[in-house]
Enzyme design. Structure first.
Site, PDB file in Angstrom:
ATOM      1  CD  GLU A 201      15.648   3.454   0.660  1.00  0.00           C
ATOM      2  OE1 GLU A 201      14.809   3.666   1.552  1.00  0.00           O
ATOM      3  OE2 GLU A 201      15.974   4.310  -0.173  1.00  0.00           O
TER       4      GLU A 201
ATOM      5  CB  CYS B 223      11.015  -0.242   6.629  1.00  0.00           C
ATOM      6  SG  CYS B 223      10.328   0.160   5.027  1.00  0.00           S
TER       7      CYS B 223
HETATM    8  P1  NAP Z   1      18.779  -7.966   7.228  1.00  0.00           P
HETATM    9  O1  NAP Z   1      18.934  -9.087   8.173  1.00  0.00           O
HETATM   10  O2  NAP Z   1      19.603  -6.755   7.406  1.00  0.00           O
HETATM   11  O3  NAP Z   1      19.017  -8.602   5.778  1.00  0.00           O
HETATM   12  C1  NAP Z   1      18.833  -7.864   4.592  1.00  0.00           C
HETATM   13  C2  NAP Z   1      19.684  -8.465   3.492  1.00  0.00           C
HETATM   14  O4  NAP Z   1      21.061  -8.255   3.801  1.00  0.00           O
HETATM   15  C3  NAP Z   1      19.521  -9.982   3.334  1.00  0.00           C
HETATM   16  O5  NAP Z   1      19.601 -10.313   1.976  1.00  0.00           O
HETATM   17  C4  NAP Z   1      20.714 -10.507   4.108  1.00  0.00           C
HETATM   18  O6  NAP Z   1      21.113 -11.799   3.732  1.00  0.00           O
HETATM   19  C5  NAP Z   1      21.762  -9.473   3.720  1.00  0.00           C
HETATM   20  N1  NAP Z   1      22.907  -9.414   4.636  1.00  0.00           N
HETATM   21  C6  NAP Z   1      22.915  -9.645   5.964  1.00  0.00           C
HETATM   22  N2  NAP Z   1      24.178  -9.474   6.447  1.00  0.00           N
HETATM   23  C7  NAP Z   1      24.954  -9.120   5.404  1.00  0.00           C
HETATM   24  C8  NAP Z   1      26.336  -8.815   5.250  1.00  0.00           C
HETATM   25  N3  NAP Z   1      27.169  -8.832   6.291  1.00  0.00           N
HETATM   26  N4  NAP Z   1      26.810  -8.499   4.028  1.00  0.00           N
HETATM   27  C9  NAP Z   1      25.975  -8.471   2.965  1.00  0.00           C
HETATM   28  N5  NAP Z   1      24.651  -8.780   3.033  1.00  0.00           N
HETATM   29  C10 NAP Z   1      24.147  -9.080   4.244  1.00  0.00           C
HETATM   30  O7  NAP Z   1      17.268  -7.468   7.180  1.00  0.00           O
HETATM   31  P2  NAP Z   1      15.934  -8.314   7.118  1.00  0.00           P
HETATM   32  O8  NAP Z   1      15.703  -8.958   8.450  1.00  0.00           O
HETATM   33  O9  NAP Z   1      15.866  -9.165   5.885  1.00  0.00           O
HETATM   34  O10 NAP Z   1      14.882  -7.119   6.912  1.00  0.00           O
HETATM   35  C11 NAP Z   1      14.437  -6.348   7.958  1.00  0.00           C
HETATM   36  C12 NAP Z   1      15.056  -4.963   7.988  1.00  0.00           C
HETATM   37  O11 NAP Z   1      14.949  -4.341   6.729  1.00  0.00           O
HETATM   38  C13 NAP Z   1      14.322  -4.056   8.958  1.00  0.00           C
HETATM   39  O12 NAP Z   1      15.248  -3.312   9.712  1.00  0.00           O
HETATM   40  C14 NAP Z   1      13.535  -3.136   8.042  1.00  0.00           C
HETATM   41  O13 NAP Z   1      13.186  -1.900   8.601  1.00  0.00           O
HETATM   42  C15 NAP Z   1      14.456  -3.001   6.894  1.00  0.00           C
HETATM   43  N6  NAP Z   1      13.710  -2.560   5.709  1.00  0.00           N
HETATM   44  C16 NAP Z   1      13.898  -1.283   5.249  1.00  0.00           C
HETATM   45  C17 NAP Z   1      13.173  -0.845   4.142  1.00  0.00           C
HETATM   46  C18 NAP Z   1      13.349   0.539   3.586  1.00  0.00           C
HETATM   47  O14 NAP Z   1      13.023   0.715   2.423  1.00  0.00           O
HETATM   48  N7  NAP Z   1      13.841   1.503   4.337  1.00  0.00           N
HETATM   49  C19 NAP Z   1      12.266  -1.686   3.520  1.00  0.00           C
HETATM   50  C20 NAP Z   1      12.098  -2.967   4.033  1.00  0.00           C
HETATM   51  C21 NAP Z   1      12.838  -3.396   5.121  1.00  0.00           C
HETATM   52  P3  NAP Z   1      20.590 -13.074   4.576  1.00  0.00           P
HETATM   53  O15 NAP Z   1      19.131 -13.117   4.358  1.00  0.00           O
HETATM   54  O16 NAP Z   1      21.334 -14.202   3.992  1.00  0.00           O
HETATM   55  O17 NAP Z   1      20.954 -12.811   6.017  1.00  0.00           O
END
Ligand code: NAP
Length: 470
Positions: A245, A279
């Protein structure tokens, strides 16, 4: 708070501060989990999977229902947690708690409907004496990796169906917002969930997240977050199921016959909900050129009424961005687009993590604010000469989660429904409309698979065939 590994609350000497993004004050600490902690969680989850697979569905249902009751009893505490560790105002946070309770309740209801069907074996020559069926069996241990922007409900969207479907689940919450996930885990354990079934391991994504997704004992990675982490996880995961997602930069089309007041109100709210860290937040609005000036003036004037401030102040309309570096990035994108020819109509400034709600026009195609996901309180307005042009511009990006159209004309609505390349088309509301049981997910770089409890349950179970040779 401590982290949860297979029913045990664990402390570590290394901790991570959890900050209030409004003023940077430390509100709590959580353990900095390690790859070793992930391996322990997976070891225990193997037992947890067997326990949940063999648990009668009525028991899973009663645990999930009781969890929803316990969340209801802790409603305000959960809302304050969301609004203190994250960006949402207390009013927005209360709505998220209500939705998370609903997500867990629907998970309990859907557990009853994990159906299979009989298979007409005698339709194949030579199989005349065979009878059988398939049922849906759990897939094993699920890794649930969640983002910061809905720190409770997006965890509920993975944990609820995972448990309803008979799996074990290991949650890796966003490092900046781990407390809501840990509190949801408390409710589940207090509701009688056997500890082996659920772990919530806190720590950095590039350390414990990678250890989690690359372990072959994990049978599905259910990820919600940004495209960059999503791509990396997909590469590391190897041969296992993946649910992604991801992000978007959602378009809204406003035609000349639209209810202008409704369109303005919904689009302002959709652009600035959760500080635009959403998102399905509204990022691009394509407006019939004949009503453009009127729409723009009303939109800017409504935006300028927004009050930014502390999330816990009942009068705040929009809280802080999640970190100062994110606030700086958003302002950099605004300034860069202005240097490329865009005009900032209002906003475009910040004080620490508080970014003023920002409205742009004359946005060039190549600007990041046009073609990437801003994930902040910035929206761009574009005049268009026709519906066809609006749809073509809406589709001219690598994302496709939600799109919306405001019109009273059915033909135009159906043209948009047919031609918009997205997971959902919302008619006469902004892209920021969702209920938790609808199939939710995107096309292109916005993701793979669907959430929305019944649909997540399909992904988190698989058909198992039974055939009798009579
Ligand atoms: P993010 O930086 O991608 O982080 C999301 C999760 O992934 C966090 O728990 C993060 O841990 C973990 N993570 C990061 N790098 C990783 C890796 N290499 N291996 C495993 N896990 C890893 O996203 P965010 O800034 O929290 O959220 C924003 C994004 O989420 C936006 O792009 C938004 O559009 C998207 N989003 C999508 C939806 C949907 O349902 N489509 C809903 C909400 C948000 P850390 O926190 O420790 O870095």
């Amino acid at each position: 708070m401590k982290m949860l590994i297979g029913g045990q609350w664990i402390e570590k000497s290394q901790t991570i501060d959890v900050l209030n993004p409004f003023d940077g004050s430390v509100i709590d600490t959580v353990p900095a989990g390690t790859a070793e902690d992930i391996r322990s969680a997976i070891d225990i989850a193997q037992k947890g999977y067997e326990i949940n697979r063999d648990m009668p569905i009525h028991k899973r249902i009663s645990i999930l229902k009781k969890t929803a009751d316990l969340m209801q009893a802790r409603y305000e505490e959960l809302a304050v947690t969301i609004a203190t560790e994250g960006s949402k105002t207390i009013q927005e946070a209360r709505k998220e708690v209500g939705r998370a309770i609903n997500t867990i309740t629907i998970s309990a209801e859907e557990a009853r409907r994990i159906n299979g069907e009989t298979i007409p074996f005698d339709s194949a020559e030579g199989s005349e004496n065979r009878v059988g069926y398939y049922y849906r069996s759990p897939i094993g241990i699920i890794a649930a990796i969640t983002p910061f922007n809905d720190p409770l409900n997006l965890v509920a969207h993975k944990v609820g169906p995972a448990i309803a479907g008979g799996n074990a689940v290991i949650v890796k919450p966003a490092t900046v917002t781990p407390l809501s996930a840990l509190k949801l885990a408390e409710c589940l354990l207090d509701a009688g969930l056997p500890g082996e079934i659920l772990s919530v391991v806190t720590g950095y994504g590039n350390q414990i997240g990678e250890a989690l997704v690359s372990d072959p004992r994990i049978r599905m990675v259910s990820f919600t977050g940004g495209g960059e982490a999503g791509e990396r996880i997909t590469r590391l995961a190897g041969l296992k199921k993946i649910g992604m997602e991801l992000g978007s930069n959602s378009p809204v089309i406003v035609l000349g016959d639209a209810d202008m007041e409704k369109a303005v109100e919904s689009c302002v709210s959709g652009a600035f909900w959760a500080v635009g860290q959403n998102c399905i937040g509204v990022q691009r609005i394509y407006i019939d050129e004949n009503i453009y000036d009127d729409f723009r003036n009303r939109f800017v004037s409504r935006t300028q009424k927004y009050k930014t401030g502390s999330q816990l102040d009942e009068n705040t309309d929009m809280g802080p961005m999640i970190t100062e570096s994110e606030a700086i990035r958003v302002i950099d994108w605004v300034n860069e687009s202005v240097s490329q020819g865009a005009t900032c109509l209002t906003g475009g400034t910040r004080n620490y993590t508080l970014v003023q709600p920002t409205v742009m026009e004359n946005m060039p195609d190549a600007a990041k604010l046009n073609c990437q996901e801003v994930f902040g309180p910035v929206v761009s307005l574009y005049p268009v000469a026709s519906l066809e042009e609006a749809v073509q511009k809406s589709n001219a990006v690598n994302y496709g989660l939600h799109a919306a159209i405001f019109t009273k004309n059915l033909e135009n609505a159906f043209y948009a429904i047919r031609h918009l390349d997205v997971g959902s088309v919302i008619v006469n509301d902004s892209t920021d409309y969702r209920i938790d049981l609808m199939p939710f997910g995107g096309v292109k770089q916005s993701g793979l698979g669907r959430e929305g409890i019944r649909f997540a349950l399909q992904e988190m179970t698989e058909p198992k065939v039974v055939c009798f040779n009579l």
